[in-house]
Design a protein around this motif. Structure first.
Motif, mmCIF file in Angstrom:
data_model
loop_
_atom_site.group_PDB
_atom_site.id
_atom_site.type_symbol
_atom_site.label_atom_id
_atom_site.label_comp_id
_atom_site.label_asym_id
_atom_site.label_seq_id
_atom_site.Cartn_x
_atom_site.Cartn_y
_atom_site.Cartn_z
ATOM 1 N N LEU A 47 -1.005 -6.207 -3.673
ATOM 2 C CA LEU A 47 -0.382 -5.296 -2.721
ATOM 3 C C LEU A 47 0.248 -4.098 -3.436
ATOM 4 O O LEU A 47 0.217 -2.971 -2.924
ATOM 5 C CB LEU A 47 0.667 -6.038 -1.891
ATOM 6 N N GLN A 48 0.800 -4.321 -4.632
ATOM 7 C CA GLN A 48 1.326 -3.213 -5.427
ATOM 8 C C GLN A 48 0.204 -2.250 -5.811
ATOM 9 O O GLN A 48 0.388 -1.026 -5.808
ATOM 10 C CB GLN A 48 2.021 -3.745 -6.685
ATOM 11 N N VAL B 92 -2.460 -1.646 -4.066
ATOM 12 C CA VAL B 92 -2.755 -0.855 -2.865
ATOM 13 C C VAL B 92 -1.735 0.274 -2.719
ATOM 14 O O VAL B 92 -2.093 1.416 -2.426
ATOM 15 C CB VAL B 92 -2.768 -1.744 -1.603
ATOM 16 N N ARG B 93 -0.466 -0.042 -2.936
ATOM 17 C CA ARG B 93 0.576 0.996 -2.835
ATOM 18 C C ARG B 93 0.319 2.123 -3.829
ATOM 19 O O ARG B 93 0.458 3.312 -3.484
ATOM 20 C CB ARG B 93 1.958 0.387 -3.059
ATOM 21 N N GLU B 94 -0.045 1.775 -5.056
ATOM 22 C CA GLU B 94 -0.313 2.808 -6.065
ATOM 23 C C GLU B 94 -1.557 3.611 -5.704
ATOM 24 O O GLU B 94 -1.606 4.827 -5.938
ATOM 25 C CB GLU B 94 -0.454 2.161 -7.443
ATOM 26 N N ARG C 3 -2.531 4.264 -2.661
ATOM 27 C CA ARG C 3 -2.160 5.126 -1.532
ATOM 28 C C ARG C 3 -1.326 6.336 -1.959
ATOM 29 O O ARG C 3 -1.275 7.339 -1.232
ATOM 30 C CB ARG C 3 -1.385 4.318 -0.490
ATOM 31 N N GLU C 4 -0.699 6.270 -3.126
ATOM 32 C CA GLU C 4 0.059 7.425 -3.597
ATOM 33 C C GLU C 4 -0.829 8.651 -3.770
ATOM 34 O O GLU C 4 -0.372 9.785 -3.611
ATOM 35 C CB GLU C 4 0.752 7.090 -4.922
ATOM 36 N N GLN D 158 -4.742 8.936 0.979
ATOM 37 C CA GLN D 158 -4.277 8.510 2.299
ATOM 38 C C GLN D 158 -5.415 8.404 3.319
ATOM 39 O O GLN D 158 -5.150 8.139 4.501
ATOM 40 C CB GLN D 158 -3.223 9.491 2.816
ATOM 41 N N ASP E 93 4.037 -6.654 4.621
ATOM 42 C CA ASP E 93 3.881 -6.005 3.322
ATOM 43 C C ASP E 93 2.522 -5.300 3.210
ATOM 44 O O ASP E 93 2.427 -4.218 2.619
ATOM 45 C CB ASP E 93 4.033 -7.030 2.190
ATOM 46 N N ASP F 296 2.717 -2.088 5.234
ATOM 47 C CA ASP F 296 3.542 -1.086 4.554
ATOM 48 C C ASP F 296 2.856 -0.536 3.301
ATOM 49 O O ASP F 296 3.053 0.623 2.933
ATOM 50 C CB ASP F 296 4.898 -1.688 4.182
ATOM 51 N N ALA F 297 2.040 -1.373 2.638
ATOM 52 C CA ALA F 297 1.331 -0.930 1.433
ATOM 53 C C ALA F 297 0.206 0.036 1.751
ATOM 54 O O ALA F 297 -0.155 0.869 0.920
ATOM 55 C CB ALA F 297 0.780 -2.136 0.678
ATOM 56 N N GLY F 298 -0.357 -0.063 2.969
ATOM 57 C CA GLY F 298 -1.461 0.806 3.349
ATOM 58 C C GLY F 298 -2.795 0.106 3.493
ATOM 59 O O GLY F 298 -3.850 0.730 3.406
#
Length: 269
Positions: free
Chosen positions: A82-83, A85-87, A89-90, A93, A117, A120-122
């Motif tokens: 999940l982290q 995915v967050r990176e 999405r930075e 988008q 989660d 929120d991660a995208g």
């Protein structure tokens, strides 16, 4: 409108299929896997499936089983996925990202926490291969309530009586497993794929993506003439396995992605 719906609508207007790429999160390590993930859209991936490593990937063949082993050995887990995915999405988008895997890690993480989660991660969608429609309340319904598509697998053995049950509540797209067996297995005939797509279209208005056994740009192009999307996984994962260095792994995957993308994009011209 979801990223998946937006992407398939855009591609439909362009009269071409989607290239859907699969890699396992954390294979061969976090940094290399993240570099591959970030590079896939520019290399031509229209939709990304990101595998959630698991100790017993029963629907997968040797290539992806080994990818799971490598990722787990590098201490990849669902929190790190999940982290990742967050990176991703930075810097991106727009590219739809689907998590694919098995229910056990999600159950251990906690369904409610995972859905929140992931949203929120995208994360845009989920493919959970060992959760049949009879278990929709376990994950499908909570995911969709949070705006995450739940994508179903259908197979050559999903007959017309079973298909409505399998497809009920599906969203995003339908993933047609073109051969009976594990990932990376032999490929289906074009006649079989054409008939399967036509049959699925009678049951659903969702895009139909074909996977299992597609390894070359030529094969991808042929399938792209018939389906809404072409899924390639084991061939990309093999590039990681055969690489002599992490840089070679990144370039190997992205080079093949570019070749596959060229085949898919030119298929209907």
């Amino acid at each position: 409108m979801s990223r998946l719906q937006t992407r398939f609508d855009e591609l439909n207007q362009q009269n071409r299929a989607a290239l859907v790429t699969f890699v396992t999160a954390g294979d061969p390590d976090y940094a290399t896997s993240l570099a591959i993930l970030k590079g896939l859209p520019e290399a031509g991936a229209d939709v990304i499936e990101l595998g959630m490593p698991f100790t017993d990937p029963m629907a997968d063949g040797p290539a992806i089983q080994l990818a799971n082993i490598r990722a787990l050995a590098a201490r990849q887990n669902l929190t790190k996925t999940l982290q990742m995915v967050r990176e991703f999405r930075e810097g991106n988008q727009t590219t739809p990202l689907v998590l694919m895997g098995y229910f056990n890690p999600i159950h251990k993480y906690g369904v409610e926490r995972f859905v929140a989660d992931a949203r929120d991660a995208g994360v845009d969608g989920l493919i959970v291969v060992d959760l049949p429609p009879e278990h929709n309340p376990d994950l499908c319904h909570p995911a969709q309530a949070a705006g995450i598509d739940f994508i179903r697998l259908t197979t050559p053995t999903s007959d017309d009586k079973r298909l409505p049950t399998v497809l009920e509540g599906s969203s995003g797209f339908v993933y047609y497993v073109s051969v009976a067996g594990v990932t990376g297995a032999g490929s289906a005939t074009l006649e079989h794929i054409e008939q399967a797509v036509a049959r699925l279209k009678r049951h659903t208005a969702l895009p139909v993506c074909i996977g299992f056994g597609i390894r070359t740009p030529e094969h991808a192009a042929t399938v792209a003439r018939l389906a809404d999307g072409v899924v390639v996984g084991s061939a990309l994962v093999d590039r990681i396995a055969s690489a002599g260095s992490t840089d070679e792994a990144v370039e190997g995957v992205l080079d093949l992605c570019r070749e596959l993308s060229a085949g898919v994009r030119g298929a209907r011209q």
